[in-house]
Design an enzyme around this catalytic site. Sequence first.
Site, PDB file in Angstrom:
ATOM      1  N   ASP A 241       0.870  -1.165   0.000  1.00 21.49           N
ATOM      2  CA  ASP A 241       0.000   0.000   0.000  1.00 21.49           C
ATOM      3  C   ASP A 241       0.917   1.228   0.000  1.00 21.49           C
ATOM      4  OD1 ASP A 241      -2.364   1.615   0.398  1.00 21.49           O
ATOM      5  OD2 ASP A 241      -1.805   1.751   2.509  1.00 21.49           O
TER       6      ASP A 241
ATOM      7  N   ASP B 173      -0.088   5.032   0.906  1.00 15.85           N
ATOM      8  CA  ASP B 173      -0.299   6.061   1.923  1.00 15.85           C
ATOM      9  C   ASP B 173      -0.180   5.486   3.322  1.00 15.85           C
ATOM     10  OD1 ASP B 173      -0.854   7.470  -0.342  1.00 15.85           O
ATOM     11  OD2 ASP B 173      -3.009   7.634   0.012  1.00 15.85           O
TER      12      ASP B 173
ATOM     13  N   ASP C 222      -1.523  -0.313   6.133  1.00 17.20           N
ATOM     14  CA  ASP C 222      -1.860   0.287   7.427  1.00 17.20           C
ATOM     15  C   ASP C 222      -3.341   0.195   7.743  1.00 17.20           C
ATOM     16  OD1 ASP C 222      -3.210   3.361   6.984  1.00 17.20           O
ATOM     17  OD2 ASP C 222      -2.279   2.392   5.261  1.00 17.20           O
TER      18      ASP C 222
END
Length: 274
Positions: free
Chosen positions: A18, A20, A191
Amino acid sequence: MVESTVPTGTGHGAAFFDLDKTIIARSSTLAFSRSFYRGGLITRRAVVRSSYAQFVYLLGGADHDQMERMRAYLSSLVTGWDVAQVKELVAETLHELIDPIIYDEAATLLEEHRAAGRDIVVVSASGAEVVEPIGEMLGASRVVATRMIVEDGRYTGEIEAYMAGEAKAEAVRRLAEEEGYDLTASYAYSDSVTDLPMLEAVGHPSVVNPDRALRKEALSRGWPVLVFTKPVSLRDRLSGRTAPALATAATVAGAATAGYVWYAARRRGRGATG
């Protein structure tokens, strides 16, 4: 500090990241809001709203409902934008805005996976026009990102493919089939609990700065929980390396920025644990 946990594997695996809050410390899309303002694409009010959205995102992560609201907001925001202008603005400010906020720990992981022979794949809900240049800067092998529908060189506001939730997992499985990746030998990092399907799709999932829901899942499943805290410029990571060596790396990689990461991986490959 993240210890090296990246062995050299026998299967042709990949490492899916991922973007961000996993590789970079902010939302990649919202990071460019001031650039878009200076380019006349958005109003000052939209900049303030983007800054607030960034704060909320960093504070609490993004659950499914928040991701859907973000999708609706961004669709409305970009309607009518000139695609060529967006790409130009991103290219002009990429290093200024993104290079300083790459997590040092993430950059190390990228190097170790590359040294172990795995392709690096960035999988992001942000738009392709933003994510693809970042992926190139990082030396990623592939980029999977949200794609907007374009007509006559402008965004219509409709989304062709929104890379969030199960869509990310489907994209990972499709790419694995196309490229011959062994998903049981592959890694994934995120996250957000919205990326749980992508994490479940690989044999070696890890969570990075997880939101509360993802942390709970990781602890119950025995997944590694990584904490990244050190944004650092890729240029700063190169301090102490000689100019001739950098020139050689750039020649081999074919581009200066990709050369940074390639050279670091070659230098550090022998030091990664097996």
